[in-house]
Design a protein around this motif. Structure first.
Motif, PDB file in Angstrom:
ATOM      1  N   LEU A 209      27.418  51.172  39.900  1.00 18.15           N
ATOM      2  CA  LEU A 209      27.474  51.742  41.247  1.00 18.15           C
ATOM      3  C   LEU A 209      28.507  52.858  41.334  1.00 18.15           C
ATOM      4  O   LEU A 209      28.274  53.893  41.970  1.00 18.15           O
ATOM      5  CB  LEU A 209      27.792  50.640  42.257  1.00 18.15           C
ATOM      6  CG  LEU A 209      26.716  49.563  42.406  1.00 18.15           C
ATOM      7  CD1 LEU A 209      27.239  48.399  43.229  1.00 18.15           C
ATOM      8  CD2 LEU A 209      25.466  50.148  43.040  1.00 18.15           C
ATOM      9  N   ALA A 210      29.650  52.661  40.687  1.00 18.65           N
ATOM     10  CA  ALA A 210      30.667  53.721  40.672  1.00 18.65           C
ATOM     11  C   ALA A 210      30.124  54.977  40.000  1.00 18.65           C
ATOM     12  O   ALA A 210      30.390  56.098  40.446  1.00 18.65           O
ATOM     13  CB  ALA A 210      31.924  53.226  39.959  1.00 18.65           C
ATOM     14  N   ALA A 211      29.328  54.799  38.931  1.00 18.66           N
ATOM     15  CA  ALA A 211      28.743  55.945  38.238  1.00 18.66           C
ATOM     16  C   ALA A 211      27.693  56.638  39.102  1.00 18.66           C
ATOM     17  O   ALA A 211      27.554  57.865  39.057  1.00 18.66           O
ATOM     18  CB  ALA A 211      28.141  55.500  36.909  1.00 18.66           C
ATOM     19  N   GLN A 212      26.934  55.876  39.886  1.00 16.12           N
ATOM     20  CA  GLN A 212      25.971  56.492  40.792  1.00 16.12           C
ATOM     21  C   GLN A 212      26.659  57.354  41.844  1.00 16.12           C
ATOM     22  O   GLN A 212      26.135  58.383  42.267  1.00 16.12           O
ATOM     23  CB  GLN A 212      25.124  55.417  41.492  1.00 16.12           C
ATOM     24  CG  GLN A 212      24.017  54.830  40.634  1.00 16.12           C
ATOM     25  CD  GLN A 212      23.180  53.823  41.391  1.00 16.12           C
ATOM     26  OE1 GLN A 212      23.522  52.642  41.445  1.00 16.12           O
ATOM     27  NE2 GLN A 212      22.083  54.281  41.970  1.00 16.12           N
ATOM     28  N   LEU A 213      27.837  56.939  42.256  1.00 18.26           N
ATOM     29  CA  LEU A 213      28.576  57.661  43.296  1.00 18.26           C
ATOM     30  C   LEU A 213      29.341  58.866  42.748  1.00 18.26           C
ATOM     31  O   LEU A 213      29.637  59.805  43.490  1.00 18.26           O
ATOM     32  CB  LEU A 213      29.567  56.712  43.981  1.00 18.26           C
ATOM     33  CG  LEU A 213      28.940  55.617  44.855  1.00 18.26           C
ATOM     34  CD1 LEU A 213      29.949  54.516  45.121  1.00 18.26           C
ATOM     35  CD2 LEU A 213      28.436  56.216  46.157  1.00 18.26           C
ATOM     36  N   ALA A 214      29.649  58.843  41.463  1.00 19.72           N
ATOM     37  CA  ALA A 214      30.506  59.879  40.876  1.00 19.72           C
ATOM     38  C   ALA A 214      29.984  61.299  41.074  1.00 19.72           C
ATOM     39  O   ALA A 214      30.780  62.217  41.349  1.00 19.72           O
ATOM     40  CB  ALA A 214      30.739  59.590  39.399  1.00 19.72           C
ATOM     41  N   PRO A 215      28.667  61.584  40.942  1.00 21.18           N
ATOM     42  CA  PRO A 215      28.208  62.966  41.136  1.00 21.18           C
ATOM     43  C   PRO A 215      28.476  63.520  42.534  1.00 21.18           C
ATOM     44  O   PRO A 215      28.444  64.735  42.732  1.00 21.18           O
ATOM     45  CB  PRO A 215      26.694  62.873  40.866  1.00 21.18           C
ATOM     46  CG  PRO A 215      26.541  61.714  39.962  1.00 21.18           C
ATOM     47  CD  PRO A 215      27.573  60.735  40.428  1.00 21.18           C
ATOM     48  N   LEU A 216      28.746  62.649  43.510  1.00 14.46           N
ATOM     49  CA  LEU A 216      29.085  63.096  44.855  1.00 14.46           C
ATOM     50  C   LEU A 216      30.586  63.345  44.994  1.00 14.46           C
ATOM     51  O   LEU A 216      31.059  63.639  46.097  1.00 14.46           O
ATOM     52  CB  LEU A 216      28.634  62.058  45.886  1.00 14.46           C
ATOM     53  CG  LEU A 216      27.126  61.784  45.941  1.00 14.46           C
ATOM     54  CD1 LEU A 216      26.814  60.716  46.981  1.00 14.46           C
ATOM     55  CD2 LEU A 216      26.356  63.059  46.229  1.00 14.46           C
ATOM     56  N   GLY A 217      31.308  63.238  43.902  1.00 16.27           N
ATOM     57  CA  GLY A 217      32.755  63.448  43.959  1.00 16.27           C
ATOM     58  C   GLY A 217      33.535  62.204  44.340  1.00 16.27           C
ATOM     59  O   GLY A 217      34.738  62.276  44.590  1.00 16.27           O
ATOM     60  N   VAL A 218      32.869  61.063  44.383  1.00 18.77           N
ATOM     61  CA  VAL A 218      33.497  59.814  44.802  1.00 18.77           C
ATOM     62  C   VAL A 218      34.142  59.120  43.607  1.00 18.77           C
ATOM     63  O   VAL A 218      33.514  58.963  42.556  1.00 18.77           O
ATOM     64  CB  VAL A 218      32.462  58.865  45.443  1.00 18.77           C
ATOM     65  CG1 VAL A 218      33.074  57.498  45.708  1.00 18.77           C
ATOM     66  CG2 VAL A 218      31.918  59.475  46.725  1.00 18.77           C
ATOM     67  N   ARG A 219      35.375  58.701  43.785  1.00 19.76           N
ATOM     68  CA  ARG A 219      36.045  57.835  42.815  1.00 19.76           C
ATOM     69  C   ARG A 219      36.199  56.469  43.466  1.00 19.76           C
ATOM     70  O   ARG A 219      37.180  56.206  44.165  1.00 19.76           O
ATOM     71  CB  ARG A 219      37.401  58.405  42.412  1.00 19.76           C
ATOM     72  CG  ARG A 219      37.295  59.696  41.609  1.00 19.76           C
ATOM     73  CD  ARG A 219      38.659  60.141  41.128  1.00 19.76           C
ATOM     74  NE  ARG A 219      38.576  61.330  40.296  1.00 19.76           N
ATOM     75  CZ  ARG A 219      39.624  61.923  39.734  1.00 19.76           C
ATOM     76  NH1 ARG A 219      40.835  61.421  39.912  1.00 19.76           N
ATOM     77  NH2 ARG A 219      39.469  63.003  38.984  1.00 19.76           N
ATOM     78  N   ALA A 220      35.215  55.632  43.258  1.00 17.30           N
ATOM     79  CA  ALA A 220      35.188  54.346  43.945  1.00 17.30           C
ATOM     80  C   ALA A 220      36.253  53.407  43.398  1.00 17.30           C
ATOM     81  O   ALA A 220      36.462  53.324  42.180  1.00 17.30           O
ATOM     82  CB  ALA A 220      33.799  53.710  43.804  1.00 17.30           C
ATOM     83  N   ALA A 221      36.916  52.710  44.300  1.00 17.25           N
ATOM     84  CA  ALA A 221      37.869  51.675  43.896  1.00 17.25           C
ATOM     85  C   ALA A 221      37.084  50.408  43.577  1.00 17.25           C
ATOM     86  O   ALA A 221      36.319  49.914  44.410  1.00 17.25           O
ATOM     87  CB  ALA A 221      38.863  51.414  45.011  1.00 17.25           C
ATOM     88  N   ARG A 222      37.254  49.889  42.382  1.00 17.32           N
ATOM     89  CA  ARG A 222      36.524  48.693  41.970  1.00 17.32           C
ATOM     90  C   ARG A 222      37.368  47.453  42.230  1.00 17.32           C
ATOM     91  O   ARG A 222      38.494  47.336  41.720  1.00 17.32           O
ATOM     92  CB  ARG A 222      36.132  48.792  40.495  1.00 17.32           C
ATOM     93  CG  ARG A 222      35.214  47.658  40.073  1.00 17.32           C
ATOM     94  CD  ARG A 222      34.822  47.735  38.616  1.00 17.32           C
ATOM     95  NE  ARG A 222      34.080  46.533  38.239  1.00 17.32           N
ATOM     96  CZ  ARG A 222      33.901  46.143  36.989  1.00 17.32           C
ATOM     97  NH1 ARG A 222      34.410  46.848  35.991  1.00 17.32           N
ATOM     98  NH2 ARG A 222      33.220  45.042  36.730  1.00 17.32           N
ATOM     99  N   LEU A 223      36.811  46.501  43.014  1.00 17.21           N
ATOM    100  CA  LEU A 223      37.561  45.326  43.428  1.00 17.21           C
ATOM    101  C   LEU A 223      37.116  44.053  42.723  1.00 17.21           C
ATOM    102  O   LEU A 223      37.717  42.999  42.922  1.00 17.21           O
ATOM    103  CB  LEU A 223      37.420  45.122  44.952  1.00 17.21           C
ATOM    104  CG  LEU A 223      37.837  46.317  45.819  1.00 17.21           C
ATOM    105  CD1 LEU A 223      37.677  45.970  47.294  1.00 17.21           C
ATOM    106  CD2 LEU A 223      39.270  46.735  45.514  1.00 17.21           C
ATOM    107  N   GLY A 224      36.083  44.107  41.920  1.00 10.44           N
ATOM    108  CA  GLY A 224      35.570  42.898  41.293  1.00 10.44           C
ATOM    109  C   GLY A 224      35.705  42.920  39.793  1.00 10.44           C
ATOM    110  O   GLY A 224      36.364  43.805  39.239  1.00 10.44           O
ATOM    111  N   PRO A 225      35.059  41.956  39.146  1.00 14.47           N
ATOM    112  CA  PRO A 225      34.226  40.917  39.777  1.00 14.47           C
ATOM    113  C   PRO A 225      35.059  39.825  40.444  1.00 14.47           C
ATOM    114  O   PRO A 225      36.186  39.549  40.042  1.00 14.47           O
ATOM    115  CB  PRO A 225      33.430  40.360  38.603  1.00 14.47           C
ATOM    116  CG  PRO A 225      34.312  40.582  37.408  1.00 14.47           C
ATOM    117  CD  PRO A 225      35.047  41.863  37.682  1.00 14.47           C
ATOM    118  N   VAL A 226      34.439  39.215  41.466  1.00  9.27           N
ATOM    119  CA  VAL A 226      35.083  38.171  42.248  1.00  9.27           C
ATOM    120  C   VAL A 226      34.242  36.910  42.171  1.00  9.27           C
ATOM    121  O   VAL A 226      33.010  36.973  42.246  1.00  9.27           O
ATOM    122  CB  VAL A 226      35.239  38.605  43.726  1.00  9.27           C
ATOM    123  CG1 VAL A 226      35.923  37.510  44.531  1.00  9.27           C
ATOM    124  CG2 VAL A 226      36.020  39.906  43.816  1.00  9.27           C
ATOM    125  N   ALA A 227      34.887  35.775  42.031  1.00  9.67           N
ATOM    126  CA  ALA A 227      34.176  34.499  41.936  1.00  9.67           C
ATOM    127  C   ALA A 227      33.533  34.147  43.272  1.00  9.67           C
ATOM    128  O   ALA A 227      33.923  34.653  44.340  1.00  9.67           O
ATOM    129  CB  ALA A 227      35.138  33.406  41.512  1.00  9.67           C
TER     130      ALA A 227
END
Length: 406
Positions: A209-227
């Motif tokens: 998902l972070a890679a899908q967002l990257a072309p829009l200039g987004v650097r997504a903060a990854r919070l997982g994985p979560v149990a």
């Protein structure tokens, strides 16, 4: 809760929740992938003067009258090259050596190509005289100072960046990139793919998902994985307080271990809608959460199966982010392509088949399971099959969504 929404209704309802656009000024050469926030007008004229479109010789405006034989001669009196114009004006029977992009001398109105020219010392002859205006780029033919060259809502790609700079702009006003957090949940997920124990799998959805967002200039903060644990989810959600958009993957359904809806409600979120009549991706969830002194957060809960997560991100998350960045057309566009094979009737839900373009035709991938990453990685488009659609024979047209353009 009501039944699943149709795709277009769900998209419309989601985009209506998009965070408000924030505007910032950036250097044009750093604006790739950004969305222009205000109309851009030219600060200069392009070309700034009449220019030669070819290498050759600029002829004086009296060329026709000067040459009864149609071949000259003309006296070569100097040179005009890009960045160093000829300093004088051409008189009757005169010519100037000229290069592509160079200023046309005063008194010249056409260019004789160098391959059509015969030169002996300073004398020029031609087999045929070009007509007035030939091989000349007139001043302002591209744009004039003050003309609108780009509209607000335009996505800035390489050509748009070149245009903005040519129009005399070193910076531009663009929509700020929204702050986005990605949270993937599941007891079976392991962050380190080299350390999977029994019953565990690598957590691939978050990076995908972070890679899908990257072309829009987004650097997504990854919070997982979560149990799949209410306290663990609460701790992870608390780290998303500053996110304008939170994208989750997994846990959005109603199984015994699907805790996301309850966790979001405890966090203060309100469910806007749940379930969309598409395959893959039915258990999509959209929620909002009010914040003091800030616009409401938008939460998009995607299914946990990787293909479902990818397809729903393509259809919902990317358009939402584009809308938050002020894009004039945030939704992807489909096109009609002929299928290489017969397709069966449509099912109860609208289905998006992973497929591959082969020349001017499309072929569906052999595997359509929502967990099959090999097929997803090999696909470059989605075939859109409406619910209850009639069978399609090879050679007929189908609607296709390109994954390359997003």
């Amino acid at each position: 809760m009501n039944g699943p929404l149709a795709l277009e209704e769900a998209q419309e309802r989601l985009l209506a929740l998009a965070p408000p656009v924030r505007i910032e000024e950036v250097s044009v050469d750093q604006a790739h992938g950004r969305v222009l926030a205000v109309d851009l007008r030219a600060a200069r004229t392009q070309p700034p003067a009449d220019l030669s479109a070819m290498d050759g010789y600029a002829l004086s405006a009296d060329a026709d009258a000067h040459s009864d034989s149609g071949s000259g001669p003309w006296r070569i009196v100097g040179e005009s090259r890009a960045g160093v114009p000829f300093g004088g004006a051409l008189g009757p029977g005169e010519a100037v050596r000229i290069s592509t992009g160079a200023h046309m001398p005063e008194g010249a109105d056409r260019v004789l190509l160098q391959e059509d020219a015969s030169v002996e010392e300073a004398t020029l002859r031609a087999g045929e005289i070009p007509p007035p205006g030939r091989h000349v780029r007139k001043r302002g033919f591209d744009f004039e100072e003050g003309a609108q060259v780009l509209s607000a809502g335009s996505m800035l790609g390489p050509a748009q960046i070149a245009l903005a700079i040519a129009a005399g702009h070193a910076s531009c006003m663009v929509a700020a990139v929204p702050r986005i957090a990605v949270l993937d949940s599941g007891d079976e997920l392991v962050r380190d793919p080299t350390r999977c124990g029994p019953g565990q799998i690598p957590a691939s959805n978050g990076p995908m998902l972070a890679a899908q967002l990257a072309p829009l200039g987004v650097r997504a903060a990854r919070l997982g994985p979560v149990a799949d644990d209410m306290e663990a989810l609460a701790r992870a959600l608390s780290q998303a307080e500053q996110a304008d958009i939170l994208v989750t993957s997994g846990g959005a359904s109603v199984g015994d271990h699907d805790l996301l809806q309850d966790a979001l409600k405890r966090w203060g979120a309100d469910i806007a809608f749940w379930k969309v009549a598409i395959k893959p991706g039915k258990p999509l969830l959209v929620a909002t959460r009010d914040r003091p002194d800030a616009p409401p957060q938008v939460i998009v809960g995607l299914p946990g199966n990787p293909v479902s997560s990818f397809v729903t991100a393509f259809l919902f998350v990317l358009p939402l982010v584009r809308a938050a960045m002020g894009a004039a057309e945030p939704l992807p566009h489909s096109l009609s392509v002929r299928t290489r094979e017969d397709l069966p009737p449509g099912g109860k839900r609208r289905e998006f088949l992973r497929a591959v373009m082969e020349g001017q035709q499309v072929r569906r991938c052999a595997t359509q399971d929502s967990s099959a990453l090999m097929a997803l990685a090999g696909a470059d488009c989605l075939i859109d099959r409406p619910a209850g659609a009639d069978p399609v024979e090879a050679g007929e047209e189908v609607s296709v969504w390109s994954l390359r353009t997003g």
